[in-house]
Design a protein around this motif. Structure first.
Motif, short mmCIF file in Angstrom:
data_model
loop_
_atom_site.label_atom_id
_atom_site.label_comp_id
_atom_site.label_asym_id
_atom_site.label_seq_id
_atom_site.Cartn_x
_atom_site.Cartn_y
_atom_site.Cartn_z
N PRO A 247 26.85 -74.02 2.15
CA PRO A 247 27.03 -75.46 1.95
C PRO A 247 27.81 -75.69 0.65
CG PRO A 247 24.71 -74.91 2.36
CD PRO A 247 25.43 -73.62 2.14
N SER A 248 28.97 -76.34 0.75
CA SER A 248 29.89 -76.34 -0.40
C SER A 248 30.28 -77.73 -0.86
CB SER A 248 31.15 -75.55 -0.05
OG SER A 248 30.82 -74.18 0.12
N GLY A 249 30.32 -77.89 -2.19
CA GLY A 249 30.74 -79.15 -2.81
C GLY A 249 31.85 -78.86 -3.80
N ASN A 250 31.47 -78.28 -4.94
CA ASN A 250 32.46 -77.88 -5.93
C ASN A 250 32.98 -76.46 -5.69
OD1 ASN A 250 33.69 -79.40 -7.93
ND2 ASN A 250 31.73 -79.79 -8.94
N PHE A 251 32.45 -75.78 -4.70
CA PHE A 251 32.91 -74.45 -4.27
C PHE A 251 32.67 -73.34 -5.29
CE2 PHE A 251 35.30 -74.74 -0.16
CZ PHE A 251 34.99 -76.07 0.12
N GLY A 252 31.74 -73.55 -6.23
CA GLY A 252 31.43 -72.49 -7.18
C GLY A 252 30.63 -71.38 -6.52
N ASN A 253 29.64 -71.77 -5.73
CA ASN A 253 28.77 -70.81 -5.07
C ASN A 253 29.57 -69.91 -4.11
OD1 ASN A 253 26.63 -69.53 -3.85
ND2 ASN A 253 25.60 -71.40 -3.18
N ILE A 254 30.33 -70.50 -3.21
CA ILE A 254 31.07 -69.69 -2.23
C ILE A 254 32.14 -68.84 -2.93
CG2 ILE A 254 32.82 -71.43 -1.62
CD1 ILE A 254 32.46 -70.46 1.32
N ALA A 301 24.73 -83.68 -2.75
CA ALA A 301 25.19 -82.75 -3.80
C ALA A 301 26.54 -82.15 -3.44
CB ALA A 301 24.15 -81.66 -4.02
N MET A 302 26.99 -82.41 -2.22
CA MET A 302 28.30 -81.89 -1.79
C MET A 302 29.33 -83.01 -1.65
SD MET A 302 26.59 -79.19 0.88
CE MET A 302 27.53 -79.75 2.22
N ASP A 303 29.04 -84.18 -2.22
CA ASP A 303 29.99 -85.29 -2.13
C ASP A 303 31.06 -85.15 -3.20
OD1 ASP A 303 28.44 -86.15 -0.08
OD2 ASP A 303 27.51 -87.83 -1.15
N PRO A 355 19.15 -81.37 4.18
CA PRO A 355 20.46 -81.81 4.72
C PRO A 355 21.62 -80.85 4.38
CG PRO A 355 19.30 -83.67 3.74
CD PRO A 355 18.49 -82.45 3.41
N HIS A 356 21.58 -80.23 3.19
CA HIS A 356 22.66 -79.30 2.81
C HIS A 356 22.59 -78.03 3.67
CE1 HIS A 356 21.73 -81.97 -0.50
NE2 HIS A 356 22.99 -81.87 -0.87
N GLY A 357 21.37 -77.51 3.81
CA GLY A 357 21.17 -76.33 4.65
C GLY A 357 21.55 -76.61 6.10
N THR A 381 20.25 -74.29 0.01
CA THR A 381 20.49 -74.54 -1.41
C THR A 381 19.47 -75.47 -2.06
OG1 THR A 381 22.11 -76.17 -0.66
CG2 THR A 381 22.97 -74.05 -1.42
N ALA A 382 18.63 -76.13 -1.27
CA ALA A 382 17.60 -77.00 -1.85
C ALA A 382 16.37 -77.01 -0.94
CB ALA A 382 18.12 -78.43 -2.02
N HIS A 383 15.22 -77.25 -1.52
CA HIS A 383 13.99 -77.37 -0.74
C HIS A 383 13.99 -78.73 -0.03
CE1 HIS A 383 9.75 -77.70 0.25
NE2 HIS A 383 9.58 -76.44 -0.12
C1 LIG Z 1 25.41 -78.24 -6.08
C2 LIG Z 1 24.88 -78.14 -4.69
C3 LIG Z 1 25.67 -77.66 -3.61
C4 LIG Z 1 27.14 -77.34 -3.77
O1 LIG Z 1 27.38 -76.16 -4.48
P1 LIG Z 1 28.83 -75.86 -5.05
O2 LIG Z 1 28.71 -74.58 -5.79
O3 LIG Z 1 29.19 -77.02 -5.92
O4 LIG Z 1 29.76 -75.75 -3.87
C5 LIG Z 1 25.08 -77.52 -2.37
N1 LIG Z 1 23.78 -77.84 -2.17
C6 LIG Z 1 22.99 -78.31 -3.16
C7 LIG Z 1 21.59 -78.68 -2.85
C8 LIG Z 1 23.50 -78.46 -4.46
O5 LIG Z 1 22.70 -78.94 -5.42
#
Ligand SMILES: *Cc1c(COP(=O)(O)O)cnc(C)c1O
Length: 434
Positions: A247-254, A301-303, A355-357, A381-383
């Motif tokens: 699940p990606s927003g700022n794409f740091g994790n991926i 968190a991915m907006d 919702p992110h998962g 990424t979140a509970h």
């Molecule tokens: C920050 C966040 C993401 C997005 O992660 P990025 O590394 O920014 O892509 C996804 N899920 C949750 C719950 C987050 O808090």
């Protein structure tokens, strides 16, 4: 290890300098000068290594001798002192649960690692670091807990009054000690503007050391590789490397996952699972990078419309879109699809997504429908309790509340109310630190 700015207009930095500065002076992101490979034999034996040993081997080459071995071992141990389990959800799909940290969000790992590095480096200089963070909810909690009790570091969290959830507010305001919450009578944008103005305020230069715990900091970005190595350790069918859906927003994790892959960690492919903020999925379809204004979704968190780490992804593949396409797919998932996935997976498997998962799950499931001989992992990424207001009506039942969340709700909130005006922040800084 040395780091260069991706804008190519700043001096080379050490790990310490890159951590202290966050962003390069030319406003570029720092990027490691070389990509250090994992030793094949070490990877082959990964099941026999402890989680701490895996985390240490993963991060150490990026730091070199800038942190001595025993201190780094200690930092790594404190960074991952909670479980990161891989659990089967279906025959083909496993979940890597990244929410067992103190704030039930995956950002705990990066925040804990960065805070301890900053504490280590400021101990040498005897100057207190003041970390300023503006938060719309989740980042603030992870940073607050990550930096709690770290010597030589004070944290000021600015959050918009009345605009964060009850759990989030308690996570920000109940720690005390070196963590201070400023409750801003305004919006998240006001908070962010106040922080930016403080960094630009030259009247503090040489007097106060102000820094940020922003997600572009190398000390927050790089430790995220550890998740993927721990997933690989627990992956049963080693002859068939997994597809990772993130699940990606700022794409740091991926981006950290793909870095681990380029260092030799086995993976079949990566899927960037996005919500309606689809700049990267559109780019992969059209070759044109056109950020539109961000829109609000259930996976908030991915907006993010212009993901800051995408330049690092392009750098990993030497700007070659062809090479990038061999490794990465990007998918957009709507809120309606997020809801139906939450409901369907809960009813058919008993697993409760957040919702992110759910975005990550559906993106992976679609890929596997096309390639049924493969199997994969999505990162949770979140509970779900953090988003119970979305999850509970959709699955039509309660999400059990973890003990630690119950505990935090009973604590007493402590915050200082300030106007949405930089002068209020400045006055607070002068009053507290000079
Ligand atoms: C920050 C966040 C993401 C997005 O992660 P990025 O590394 O920014 O892509 C996804 N899920 C949750 C719950 C987050 O808090």
């Amino acid at each position: 290890m040395t780091y260069y700015s991706l804008h190519q207009n700043s001096a080379i930095a050490s790990f310490k300098q890159a951590t202290l500065l966050g962003q390069a002076p030319d406003k570029g992101l720092y990027f490691p000068a070389i990509i250090p490979a994992f030793e094949p034999k070490w990877l082959k034996d990964i099941e026999h290594h402890s989680n701490e040993a895996i985390a240490f081997e993963t991060i150490q080459p990026f730091i070199g001798d800038e942190i001595d071995k025993s201190s780094l071992q200690c930092i790594v141990q404190e960074t991952i002192n909670f479980p990161i389990p891989l659990i089967d959800v279906t025959d083909q799909i496993a979940v890597l649960e990244l929410f067992h940290g103190p704030t039930h969000a995956f950002k705990d790992v990066g925040a804990r690692f960065m805070s301890r590095c900053l504490g280590y480096f400021t101990r040498e200089t005897h100057q207190k670091a003041i970390v300023l963070v503006a938060t719309s909810g989740d980042t603030g909690g992870a940073v607050a807990h990550g930096f709690y009790n770290v010597e030589g570091v004070d944290v000021l969290i600015l959050y918009p009054s009345g605009k964060v959830s009850a759990v989030q507010e308690k996570q920000l305001t109940t720690l005390g000690k070196n963590i201070h919450a400023l409750e801003v009578d305004g919006t998240f944008d006001d908070c962010q503007q106040m922080v930016k103005t403080a960094f630009a305020d030259t009247s503090f230069t040489g007097k106060l050391f102000l820094t940020s715990a922003n997600s572009i900091n190398v000390a927050r970005w790089l430790p995220q590789q550890i998740y993927y190595l721990l997933a690989w350790k627990q992956w049963k069918n080693k002859s068939m490397p997994p597809v990772f859906s993130v699940p990606s927003g700022n794409f740091g994790n991926i981006c950290a996952g793909m870095l681990a892959f380029l260092r030799g960690m086995p993976a079949h492919r990566f899927i960037a699972a996005c919500n309606a903020n689809d700049t990267v999925p559109s780019f992969m379809e059209t070759n044109s990078y056109q950020p539109k204004p961000a829109v609000a979704t259930l996976s908030n968190a991915m907006d993010v419309s212009d993901p800051s780490n995408f330049v690092r992804i392009l750098a990993l593949f030497h700007q070659s879109q062809e090479k990038l396409r061999q490794v990465l797919s990007a998918v957009r998932i709507s809120d309606e699809e997020t809801r139906t996935t939450l409901r369907r997976v809960h009813h058919s498997t008993g697993y409760t997504l957040d919702p992110h998962g759910a975005v990550g799950y559906l993106a992976l499931e679609r890929y596997l429908n096309e390639y049924p001989e493969k199997a994969g992992i999505f990162l949770e990424t979140a509970h779900p309790i953090k988003f119970y207001n979305v999850v509970e009506p959709v699955i039509n039942s309660k999400v059990p509340m973890p003990e630690s969340v119950k505990g935090v709700l009973e604590l007493e909130k402590k915050s200082v109310m300030v106007e949405a005006d930089y002068l209020a922040l400045k006055a607070y800084l002068i009053r507290s630190y000079s």
